[in-house]
Design an enzyme around this catalytic site. Structure first.
Site, short mmCIF file in Angstrom:
data_model
loop_
_atom_site.label_atom_id
_atom_site.label_comp_id
_atom_site.label_asym_id
_atom_site.label_seq_id
_atom_site.Cartn_x
_atom_site.Cartn_y
_atom_site.Cartn_z
N CYS A 96 -20.62 37.20 -8.74
CA CYS A 96 -21.48 36.37 -9.58
C CYS A 96 -22.15 37.25 -10.64
CB CYS A 96 -22.53 35.67 -8.72
SG CYS A 96 -23.66 34.62 -9.66
N CYS A 126 -29.59 38.19 -8.87
CA CYS A 126 -30.58 37.79 -7.86
C CYS A 126 -30.72 38.89 -6.81
CB CYS A 126 -30.18 36.48 -7.21
SG CYS A 126 -29.94 35.11 -8.37
N CYS A 140 -29.27 38.43 -3.08
CA CYS A 140 -27.96 37.81 -2.87
C CYS A 140 -26.83 38.84 -2.81
CB CYS A 140 -27.68 36.79 -3.97
SG CYS A 140 -26.16 35.86 -3.69
N CYS A 150 -21.59 20.18 1.56
CA CYS A 150 -22.11 20.93 0.42
C CYS A 150 -21.14 22.02 0.03
CB CYS A 150 -23.47 21.53 0.76
SG CYS A 150 -24.68 20.32 1.33
N CYS A 172 -22.64 17.35 -1.99
CA CYS A 172 -23.63 18.17 -2.67
C CYS A 172 -22.91 19.39 -3.23
CB CYS A 172 -24.72 18.61 -1.69
SG CYS A 172 -26.00 19.66 -2.44
N CYS A 224 -31.63 18.55 -5.33
CA CYS A 224 -31.91 19.39 -4.16
C CYS A 224 -32.42 20.72 -4.71
CB CYS A 224 -30.62 19.59 -3.35
SG CYS A 224 -30.79 20.73 -1.96
N ARG A 243 -35.39 20.69 4.38
CA ARG A 243 -34.25 21.25 5.11
C ARG A 243 -34.52 22.66 5.61
NH1 ARG A 243 -29.07 21.04 1.77
NH2 ARG A 243 -28.87 18.98 2.73
#
Length: 391
Positions: free
Chosen positions: A98, A102, A105, A144, A175, A235, A311
């Site tokens: 990616c 972040c 991550c 998801c 999702c 979400c 959640r």
């Protein structure tokens, strides 16, 4: 204070009253008490439904834990079926490399030399559908799909649209989390019938620059606006335990309440510190956030966003049964099934089934929405067209 339930001391009672109260509860839990919880919450619904200001959010965080949990569970029962949970399964449809940085991550290309995560290309459609079928058979109501992109490209859109349609055809809610979306992309996903789009704020605006630099806080909010305006359910949650302060957690809740409408689903993640990531290494060296503070965050989110699903996501695999029970008491009513969440571990499904039996929790049934655009064929001419469904 307006919007907060009053937790008062019980009145003194006579020995006769005490005997009668004990006698009434001999056959199990007093149903009047449970009914009163729902009734009290319903009466308090109007002030609770309004948006709490930052000072009130801070005061909720400061409540004694048992008072906070009682208030959160009372509000939860006013808006949801008691002891019912929504279960999702999460699949990484494109892993690693990616372009975002972040700090928590392992999928970031910026950290691949230290995390050693092996990148993978997009999963073929038939393999995704096979995973969705297994998820449905296990009892999940929502499937998801997450991709390690900064945003989907034009060539990716037909792929994700096909996935949405195929998964919905199984009777599952859908999702996706694909990074940033522009208005056109959000519309395409909405037309395909996507039920939820996940795009977490992660933390407060002020702490955000300590987490990621390749995407701004306002860009996250723009994507959420695009999703909301397209008609897809939002979400959006956070990750606690990244070194942020309680003030940051207060500000995050307040940010949700600044939105025109709170997200329909709010994941409250507890950081799983991954060795080789900047934030993971820092937390492993300095110590992790207490589980009680994470549970407080869940309870405050439930009180301030009474109609949202809250959640349990990352971090649940490290919790004891008792800690998970407290999280459900705090108003959590959704969690992920399966042994893996993208690249991190998750609680085992057999363990989840056992815990649900012990706690008396039942699974919610899927309720996917219909696509906004449906194909139509004229029986006489064979001409194909589309019809836009009403919201």
């Amino acid at each position: 204070m307006a919007g907060l339930l009053n937790i008062s001391e019980p009145n003194a009672s006579s020995p006769t009253d005490t005997f009668n109260n004990q006698n009434n509860s001999h056959n199990g839990l007093n149903n009047d008490f449970l009914n009163n919880l729902t009734t009290d919450a319903t009466k308090a619904n109007q002030p609770i439904a309004r948006k709490h200001n930052r000072e009130e959010i801070a005061e909720l965080f400061d409540l004694p834990l048992m008072d906070l949990l009682l208030q959160a569970q009372t509000i939860h029962r006013a808006h949801f079926t008691a002891n019912e949970v929504q279960i999702s399964t999460l699949l990484s449809i494109k892993t690693g490399n990616c372009p975002e940085d972040c700090g928590y991550c392992s999928q970031s290309g910026h950290h691949r030399d230290t995390t050693k995560l092996q990148a993978e290309k997009r999963i073929e459609v038939d393999k995704v559908i096979a995973a969705a079928k297994r998820a449905k058979a296990s009892g999940s109501s929502r499937f998801c799909m997450g991709a390690a992109w900064k945003h989907p490209s034009a060539k990716d859109m037909p792929y994700v649209v096909e996935l949405i349609k195929e998964v919905k055809a199984l009777g599952l809610e859908t999702c996706m989390t694909l990074g940033m979306l522009d208005t056109n992309q959000a519309t395409q996903l909405a037309d395909a019938g996507l039920d939820y789009y996940n795009h977490n704020l992660d933390t407060s605006r002020s702490y955000y620059e300590q987490v990621v630099s390749t995407r701004s806080y306002d860009e996250r909010l723009d994507t959420i606006d695009n999703v909301r305006n397209s008609g897809i359910n939002v979400c959006s949650g956070n990750i606690v335990g990244m070194g942020e302060s309680r003030d940051d957690r207060i500000d995050w809740v307040h940010e949700l309440l600044k939105m025109p409408k709170a997200p329909e689903s709010i994941p409250v993640n507890l950081l799983v510190p991954i060795k080789g990531t900047p934030i993971g290494d820092k937390v492993l060296a300095e110590g992790q956030l207490s589980v009680i503070e994470w549970i407080r965050t869940i309870a405050v989110a439930r009180i301030c966003c009474p109609t949202s699903y809250v959640r349990l996501s990352a971090g649940r695999e490290s919790l004891s049964d008792s800690e998970q029970a407290l999280a459900f008491m705090a108003g959590a009513n959704s969690f992920f099934y399966g042994d893996k969440l993208l690249t991190t571990g998750n609680a085992s499904q057999s363990g989840d089934d056992r815990l649900m039996r012990e706690l008396g929790l039942t699974k919610q049934f899927a309720a996917p929405r219909a696509p906004k655009v449906l194909p139509v064929m004229d029986a006489m001419s064979g001409h194909q067209s589309q019809v836009v469904m009403a919201e």
